[in-house]
Design a protein around this motif. Sequence first.
Motif, PDB file in Angstrom:
ATOM      1  N   PHE A 122       3.339   3.327  -2.225  1.00 31.33           N
ATOM      2  CA  PHE A 122       2.791   2.863  -3.135  1.00 31.33           C
ATOM      3  C   PHE A 122       2.680   2.262  -4.357  1.00 31.33           C
ATOM      4  O   PHE A 122       3.739   3.464  -4.706  1.00 31.33           O
ATOM      5  N   HIS A 123       2.444   1.406  -4.795  1.00 31.23           N
ATOM      6  CA  HIS A 123       1.841   1.561  -6.543  1.00 31.23           C
ATOM      7  C   HIS A 123       0.654   1.227  -6.750  1.00 31.23           C
ATOM      8  O   HIS A 123      -0.423   1.007  -6.337  1.00 31.23           O
ATOM      9  N   ALA A 124       0.350   2.252  -8.150  1.00 34.23           N
ATOM     10  CA  ALA A 124      -1.299   1.701  -8.572  1.00 34.23           C
ATOM     11  C   ALA A 124      -1.080   1.954  -9.466  1.00 34.23           C
ATOM     12  O   ALA A 124      -0.226   1.745 -10.899  1.00 34.23           O
ATOM     13  N   ARG A 125      -2.327   1.165 -10.700  1.00 35.71           N
ATOM     14  CA  ARG A 125      -2.963   0.792 -11.990  1.00 35.71           C
ATOM     15  C   ARG A 125      -3.868   1.582 -11.519  1.00 35.71           C
ATOM     16  O   ARG A 125      -4.550   1.254 -11.302  1.00 35.71           O
ATOM     17  N   MET A 126      -4.480   1.934 -13.003  1.00 34.31           N
ATOM     18  CA  MET A 126      -5.367   2.719 -13.763  1.00 34.31           C
ATOM     19  C   MET A 126      -6.233   2.147 -14.429  1.00 34.31           C
ATOM     20  O   MET A 126      -5.750   1.870 -15.735  1.00 34.31           O
TER      21      MET A 126
END
Length: 220
Positions: free
Chosen positions: A85-89
């Motif tokens: 999974f990848h995420a953006r903060m």
Amino acid sequence: MNREVVEAQVRAVLPLDGSFAVFLGNSEKTFVIYVDESVGTAISMFMRGVAKDRPLTHDLLGSVLLAFGAKVERIIINHVEGSVFHARMILSAANELHQRKLIELDARPSDSIAMAVQQGAPLFVARKVWDTVEDVTDTLAQIEKRGLEESAASDQESSDEDEDEEDPDEIDPDDLDLEALEGLNLEDDEDEDEDDDGYDDGYTGMDDDDDEGEEWKKPK
């Protein structure tokens, strides 16, 4: 809220053998992400409000953000490739130079979840990810039910043993988690050597924020 994202919450954090299973979801669906032991422990401690003798990594990061007038605005799990999974903060900051600016950072989902829980920030999942992940709502319900039954049985056993003055049998709480999660065939969500090129640059869940974020990063 943009229809391309779905709001979710951390529903449970369960310890496994060398990792943690983090259950994310809402009344519609629940899915699981595996994180490393240290971050899983931090998420669990933040959720339970456990006091720490000394600040851990995510406590330190939160203090640094606060010192610069910044905070975690929200996080978005925006891409999944296989089991990774990848995420953006999304951070917001207000200081003497800017009234309010936004900046978007690439981040591991585990760290993003920990910071969101620590700061009480909302968590979103991109619709394309939400529609892809396996629904494990029933699995979580079974785990919670077995946990309650095991807890009740343990309490009753302890009470009986106190009366009989017998030595208690040792119970391993991890046995329940491992047995209930068996068969999901889900791998660890994070590969430390994974290249960030897997991030889908085409995804935009906050178009009105991106320009502000870029201005914030330009040198004055």
